[in-house]
Write a protein that holds these residues in place. Sequence first.
Motif, PDB file in Angstrom:
ATOM      1  N   GLU A 139       3.923  39.309  85.872  1.00 51.40           N
ATOM      2  CA  GLU A 139       4.447  38.461  84.800  1.00 51.40           C
ATOM      3  C   GLU A 139       4.126  38.997  83.418  1.00 51.40           C
ATOM      4  O   GLU A 139       4.868  38.780  82.475  1.00 51.40           O
ATOM      5  N   VAL A 140       2.980  39.669  83.299  1.00 47.56           N
ATOM      6  CA  VAL A 140       2.494  40.089  81.990  1.00 47.56           C
ATOM      7  C   VAL A 140       2.362  41.613  81.987  1.00 47.56           C
ATOM      8  O   VAL A 140       1.842  42.197  82.941  1.00 47.56           O
ATOM      9  N   GLY A 153       4.832  38.995  77.503  1.00 50.91           N
ATOM     10  CA  GLY A 153       5.115  38.040  78.566  1.00 50.91           C
ATOM     11  C   GLY A 153       5.579  36.726  77.977  1.00 50.91           C
ATOM     12  O   GLY A 153       5.796  36.614  76.771  1.00 50.91           O
ATOM     13  N   ASP A 154       5.725  35.712  78.834  1.00 56.26           N
ATOM     14  CA  ASP A 154       6.128  34.380  78.405  1.00 56.26           C
ATOM     15  C   ASP A 154       4.974  33.770  77.605  1.00 56.26           C
ATOM     16  O   ASP A 154       3.913  33.470  78.151  1.00 56.26           O
ATOM     17  N   LEU A 155       5.189  33.591  76.298  1.00 54.51           N
ATOM     18  CA  LEU A 155       4.124  33.155  75.397  1.00 54.51           C
ATOM     19  C   LEU A 155       3.515  31.816  75.772  1.00 54.51           C
ATOM     20  O   LEU A 155       2.376  31.535  75.415  1.00 54.51           O
ATOM     21  N   ASP A 156       4.247  30.978  76.491  1.00 52.81           N
ATOM     22  CA  ASP A 156       3.748  29.649  76.844  1.00 52.81           C
ATOM     23  C   ASP A 156       3.113  29.598  78.230  1.00 52.81           C
ATOM     24  O   ASP A 156       2.630  28.548  78.642  1.00 52.81           O
ATOM     25  N   SER A 157       3.098  30.709  78.958  1.00 50.28           N
ATOM     26  CA  SER A 157       2.570  30.671  80.326  1.00 50.28           C
ATOM     27  C   SER A 157       1.047  30.814  80.336  1.00 50.28           C
ATOM     28  O   SER A 157       0.458  31.441  79.464  1.00 50.28           O
ATOM     29  N   TYR A 160      -0.123  34.554  80.713  1.00 52.81           N
ATOM     30  CA  TYR A 160      -0.043  35.302  79.454  1.00 52.81           C
ATOM     31  C   TYR A 160      -1.246  34.998  78.570  1.00 52.81           C
ATOM     32  O   TYR A 160      -1.906  35.910  78.066  1.00 52.81           O
TER      33      TYR A 160
END
Length: 185
Positions: A139-140, A153-157, A160
Amino acid sequence: MSTVVSDCFTIGSIVATRTCYNEEIEGEVLAFDPQTKMLILKCPSSSGNPKRHDVNIVNLSLVSDVQIKKEVTTVPEPPQSLNLHRLNTRVRNSIENKKRLVTALAACLDPEGQKLFLAITRVIDDVTWVGQNIRVYNEVTITPPYKVENVIGDLDSKPYNYIKKVVEKHWRDQRESSANSSQHQ
């Protein structure tokens, strides 16, 4: 030279010895071999940590005095047998993990990237190299030069944010380490 009180010591008894170097060793009997006259004692930790113990192996041929401080009369339970299947699985997994790390480190020639990769693998198992990029949890991604701003990566995950904190800590530790080594020179 030795004034052995008993030909056999009961496991769990408390025994005090004085070595030929005039050192006193007192502890709980873990094992005794009458043929070699070796006594294994569990003693309080020399570090002072109450959760740890020192284990001393005493050659009774080299002691000047042995005293039984507390004799245990009950027969101790036999030690639990080892789960060999579980131990073999742990060894196999450890070897596979080390091989995976060696292969992964060979993929990157950048020493800073290798250091960060090792720092991440200490806390996360799911880490791989994709070219020169470090990939975590699929993911990252961390791209060269492997700084906090290179975490993608997805900044809200959660992954991450967690990886970003691991990278921040790694670089903070690197700065502190280099600052300490320059002070000692």
